[in-house]
Write an enzyme that holds these catalytic residues in place. Structure first.
Site, mmCIF file in Angstrom:
data_model
loop_
_atom_site.group_PDB
_atom_site.id
_atom_site.type_symbol
_atom_site.label_atom_id
_atom_site.label_comp_id
_atom_site.label_asym_id
_atom_site.label_seq_id
_atom_site.Cartn_x
_atom_site.Cartn_y
_atom_site.Cartn_z
ATOM 1 N N GLU A 1 -0.941 1.545 3.729
ATOM 2 C CA GLU A 1 0.338 1.882 4.337
ATOM 3 C C GLU A 1 0.987 0.666 4.995
ATOM 4 O OE1 GLU A 1 1.813 4.480 3.734
ATOM 5 O OE2 GLU A 1 0.204 5.750 2.994
ATOM 6 N N HIS B 1 3.024 6.609 -8.163
ATOM 7 C CA HIS B 1 1.605 6.631 -7.824
ATOM 8 C C HIS B 1 0.734 6.687 -9.067
ATOM 9 C CE1 HIS B 1 3.767 8.168 -4.306
ATOM 10 N NE2 HIS B 1 2.897 7.430 -3.644
#
Length: 531
Positions: free
Chosen positions: A350, A433
């Site tokens: 992240e 993703h």
């Protein structure tokens, strides 16, 4: 995960701030610092090089350059990154990098898709209200949504046209920031593209992630301690289950202790500082990895520490990075089977979205979006290797602690049933993703090679897409090559073929044109059908 990204299918981190920071690469060609005068001289000469070579850069009347980043190598070579505007409007896909020698002479250039940024008119035929209304319709599932249109020159496909880039912001199912960016032609009203505006990560964990560790705290003048890292500057706070969309850097409650002993190591702990221990330590490991490996001083390379929130929302089984508040947010899991989302590679992933947004700013759409996600997977994994924690053993299984047995893997990404092992012309149409699998597979092949191999007790078996045999050079070398490619050569619209070119340029800089490392990078790209 993504700029504000995700391990599963998050919404991307909101608006990405443009910063002009000195990025240093701790390699033979990099330097960790430079006098402000050197930086300003490099910027000035880069502007002159663009002006004097207008045909090369597609730089014409009405355009301006906005400095975003500067890299100064130890040998004096300069790399100055610019965003472009036309008649004051941002040019999407107009960013470029000027490469020049120590005397400021132009050596080469890297350019996003746009060449000529000019449009016939900057007066929209479709009003802002119409674009905003269309954007709300194109963002289902976003609650309490508001839309903010911005007039831009959209040239991500190489052809400039006036467009409304509308950001829809609201909350998701669990109160997390959620949104979409919808781009519509400002002349015809045609929808050009839409992509996530918030990038999140989601996972499940079944154990305390990092065990018994040492963390840096701050002693309070009146006695006791608080979870503020006095070395790196980040602070870890209790969000008190406030929804992520309501959090700001100043929100939350500080964690304090009279003994400087934190947490109890139990999953689903009633001690709220237990999740904070992992979050605090993993933020430090991420900071240290970038600092000690690349000379990068914090996420934005400005020496500033982030705010880290734990206990965000109610039953929020996710985590995300937000550029807008320069903060990391982690939820408590689903309330029944998944504990807190604070495992090491997830947090490294992240926070890497913040690094990407401050450098190449890879667009969260198409192949660029897959590269954005892959970059976070790669460096999240490298943070895990750097930490070498005895509980969370380094591996090539992404988010295996919070989503056992793993959420994504590098040796054969398709084993998750969704991700791509090999590049094809349709990869850019996949969810980012899943298209990230191509980059992850390349990283594994370049690091460890093809075929079967047991590493830290886990057996991997990585095939190639062209039936070749690839020999790896180790993940530390490949990560250094990828970091230099990201910070020096990639732009917002880089595709997988562009990433091959960028990483080969980086390998040449670091190890030489005919080096084993250069050849391994090329062979690994061919091994995933990127030629």
């Amino acid at each position: 995960m993504s700029p504000t990204s995700s391990s599963r299918r998050p919404l991307a981190a909101g608006a990405i701030a443009v910063v002009a920071a000195l990025v240093a690469v701790a390699v033979p060609t990099g330097t960790a610092s430079a006098a402000p005068g050197m930086r300003e001289a490099a910027i000035s000469q880069a502007r002159a090089n663009v002006t004097h070579n207008a045909g090369v850069f597609g730089f014409g009347a009405g355009q301006d350059l906005v400095v975003k980043d500067v890299v100064l190598d130890a040998d004096g070579t300069q790399h100055v990154r610019f965003d472009r505007t036309y008649q004051g409007l941002p040019v999407v896909g107009g960013d470029l990098v000027v490469h020049q020698d120590a005397r400021g002479r132009l050596k080469d250039s890297s350019r996003a898709a746009a060449h000529d940024a000019a449009v016939g008119s900057t007066v929209p035929k479709v009003p802002a209200q119409a674009g905003a209304s269309a954007a709300l319709t194109a963002a289902p599932g976003v609650q309490d949504a508001t839309s903010t249109p911005e007039l831009v020159v959209w040239a991500a496909d190489g052809t400039p046209r006036l467009a409304w880039r509308t950001t829809v912001e609201g909350t998701g199912e669990h109160g997390q920031p959620a949104g979409r960016v919808v781009v519509t032609d400002a002349t015809t009203g045609e929808q050009i593209e839409t992509y996530d505006a918030e990038h999140q990560a989601s996972g499940t964990g079944h154990s305390e992630y990092t065990g018994d560790i040492t963390i840096d705290t701050t002693a309070q003048s009146g006695g006791g301690y608080t979870l503020k890292d006095s070395v790196r500057g980040h602070v870890t706070k209790d969000a008190n289950n406030v929804a992520a969309s309501a959090l700001k850097a100043g929100s939350g409650t500080a964690f304090t202790s009279t003994t400087n002993v934190w947490g109890d190591g139990k999953k689903f702990s009633t001690d709220r500082s237990t999740a904070a221990v992992d979050a605090h330590a993993n933020t430090a490991w991420t900071y240290d990895y970038y600092k000690n490996t690349f000379g990068r001083n914090g996420i934005k390379n400005d020496g500033k520490g982030a705010t880290v929130f734990v206990h965000v929302g109610t039953n929020w089984d996710n985590a995300q990075w937000s550029d807008s508040c320069f903060c990391m947010m982690t939820g408590d899991g689903d309330g029944s089977t998944d504990p807190e989302q604070v495992d090491l590679d997830t947090m490294g992933h992240e926070m890497t979205h913040g690094v990407t947004s401050a450098t190449a700013n890879l667009r969260y759409s198409g192949e660029s979006g897959g590269l954005n996600e892959s970059t976070s997977d790669i460096f999240g994994t490298m943070v895990e290797w750097y930490a070498n924690n005895k509980v969370d053993t380094p591996d090539y299984l992404f988010s295996d602690q919070s989503t056992p047995p793993w959420l994504r893997r590098f040796d054969k990404p398709s084993l998750d049933g969704r991700s791509a092992d090999c590049w094809s012309s349709s990869v850019g149409k996949l969810d980012v993703h899943n298209s990230s699998g191509v980059g992850n597979h390349w990283f594994y092949l370049a690091s460890e090679g093809s075929g079967s191999k047991t590493i830290n007790g886990y057996t991997y078996n990585s095939p190639t897409c062209n039936n070749s045999t690839v020999a790896g050079i180790g993940n530390q070398k490949v990560a250094k090559i990828w970091y230099r490619a990201l910070t020096v050569y990639m732009t917002s619209t880089t595709t997988y073929k562009g990433a091959r070119t960028a990483s080969l340029s980086a390998a040449k800089d670091l190890y030489g044109l005919n080096s084993t490392e250069y050849k391994a990078v090329a062979a690994a790209w061919s091994g995933v059908n990127v030629n």
